[in-house]
Design an enzyme around this catalytic site. Sequence first.
Site, mmCIF file in Angstrom:
data_model
loop_
_atom_site.group_PDB
_atom_site.id
_atom_site.type_symbol
_atom_site.label_atom_id
_atom_site.label_comp_id
_atom_site.label_asym_id
_atom_site.label_seq_id
_atom_site.Cartn_x
_atom_site.Cartn_y
_atom_site.Cartn_z
ATOM 1 N N SER A 128 1.709 -9.742 -0.960
ATOM 2 C CA SER A 128 1.393 -8.318 -0.845
ATOM 3 C C SER A 128 1.734 -7.711 0.510
ATOM 4 C CB SER A 128 -0.088 -8.088 -1.157
ATOM 5 O OG SER A 128 -0.905 -8.938 -0.364
ATOM 6 N N GLU A 171 -10.654 7.389 3.945
ATOM 7 C CA GLU A 171 -11.316 6.484 4.874
ATOM 8 C C GLU A 171 -10.439 5.246 5.005
ATOM 9 O OE1 GLU A 171 -12.001 6.562 1.674
ATOM 10 O OE2 GLU A 171 -11.715 4.430 1.203
ATOM 11 N N LYS A 196 0.816 -1.230 0.000
ATOM 12 C CA LYS A 196 0.000 0.000 0.000
ATOM 13 C C LYS A 196 0.847 1.276 0.000
ATOM 14 C CE LYS A 196 -4.469 -1.444 1.733
ATOM 15 N NZ LYS A 196 -4.248 -2.886 2.043
HETATM 16 C C1 LIG Z 1 -5.063 -3.918 1.534
HETATM 17 C C2 LIG Z 1 -4.354 -5.159 1.255
HETATM 18 C C3 LIG Z 1 -4.710 -5.988 0.165
HETATM 19 C C4 LIG Z 1 -5.892 -5.716 -0.712
HETATM 20 O O1 LIG Z 1 -5.797 -4.588 -1.504
HETATM 21 P P1 LIG Z 1 -5.640 -4.650 -3.084
HETATM 22 O O2 LIG Z 1 -5.968 -3.288 -3.520
HETATM 23 O O3 LIG Z 1 -6.603 -5.693 -3.593
HETATM 24 O O4 LIG Z 1 -4.239 -5.044 -3.358
HETATM 25 C C5 LIG Z 1 -3.947 -7.108 -0.088
HETATM 26 N N1 LIG Z 1 -2.904 -7.441 0.696
HETATM 27 C C6 LIG Z 1 -2.539 -6.686 1.754
HETATM 28 C C7 LIG Z 1 -1.381 -7.129 2.575
HETATM 29 C C8 LIG Z 1 -3.251 -5.529 2.071
HETATM 30 O O5 LIG Z 1 -2.891 -4.796 3.134
#
Ligand SMILES: *Cc1c(COP(=O)(O)O)cnc(C)c1O
Length: 401
Positions: free
Chosen positions: A382, A116, A94
Amino acid sequence: MEQYFKTTPTRDGYFGEYGGAMLPPPLVPHFEEIAAAYDKLSKSAEYMNDLRYIRKHFQGRPTPVSYLRNLSERCGGAQIYAKREDLNHTGAHKLNHCMAEGLLARYMGKTKLIAETGAGQHGVALATAAAYFGMECEIHMGAVDMVKEAPNVVRMQLLGATVVEVTEGAATLKEAVDSAFGSYIAQADKALFGIGSVVGPHPFPMMVRDFQKIVGIEAREQFLEMTGELPDVVAACVGGGSNAMGLFSGFIADAGVEIFGVEPLGTSPKLGDHAASLTYGQDGDIHGFHTKVLLDEEGNPAPVNTLASGLDYPGVGPEHAHLQKIGRVNYQAADDKEALAAFYDLSRYEGIIPALESAHALAFAMREAPSRPGQSILINLSGRGDKDLDYVVETYGFGND
Ligand SMILES: *Cc1c(COP(=O)(O)O)cnc(C)c1O
């Protein structure tokens, strides 16, 4: 697909038939201002240099690609690799778009970031960017979420953000969106709205994708260097879809690479039990854009459910709806149980505790590997699982064996 990024989205923000900008009239000029500023800055060497500097010296990029040897051997079949966005500062992808949004705000002469947050992850990343750029930050959060995600509320406050408690309605994400937009309309002269994924009205789905492209650019180069070839399969979890668009962007033009988005199937395929908008949704509008949405019988966004709070959204980024329609990306779903098993396995066998969101992509890779001997699968990890530890261990213990 060579020309893909030149023509997608169109100038008014359409990915095929999806996307667009359905805005309340007072916001139209402000979104036009953002689109114009981004159009100019994205071609500016100075802006790109600033972004490069921040990525390298603050975020810790490039993040590596790791070969998951032990897990690959246990699954049998394909070799599994992970792009390590869990090693990004603040623990997830993010920050890639939040830092770029902060930089855009600075170039636009804004002094404040507003957003938000649901589980608090986006709020923490945006508050981090605000602290870095010396800006004010106002994060709207449902009262119910504030109790559930108390550590993230503390983080945002430590980072200097004002957390606005939203008590209307169910007091969760939807009410927080309305509250944040209301506050933004009143302050749009000095503030930028920081959207947390490839969702919302144009230009955000395009901008956030562009800000996340670095994930795919790095991963493609790193994978080639490690193995001498491109991966056969790339996969990422899809909530709003930003980490997935980041990784996918690097491979969309490579016709030989199969691409999979992995949605959360929650506890069952029944409406209300999952958040798999592309797998089970229909065409509709949500939060100012046209996409695939999970709707109830009255045509309102349906309640959604998944173990991974970051994937908890009844819509999805318009570009994913487009990529599904044109057949370039396949979308499948993994349920809570599979994600949880992947969470334990990656921790135990590789020494990496993943976010529950990312565990969905890994679950897909583990399910797919046995039928693909001789092939390779690259997933986007992610984020890291620190935020999920307490919940997982309190609810499910330490795994089965
Ligand atoms: C917020 C988040 C997501 C989901 O968000 P996307 O916009 O779909 O990537 C995925 N993995 C993590 C670790 C997150 O914090």
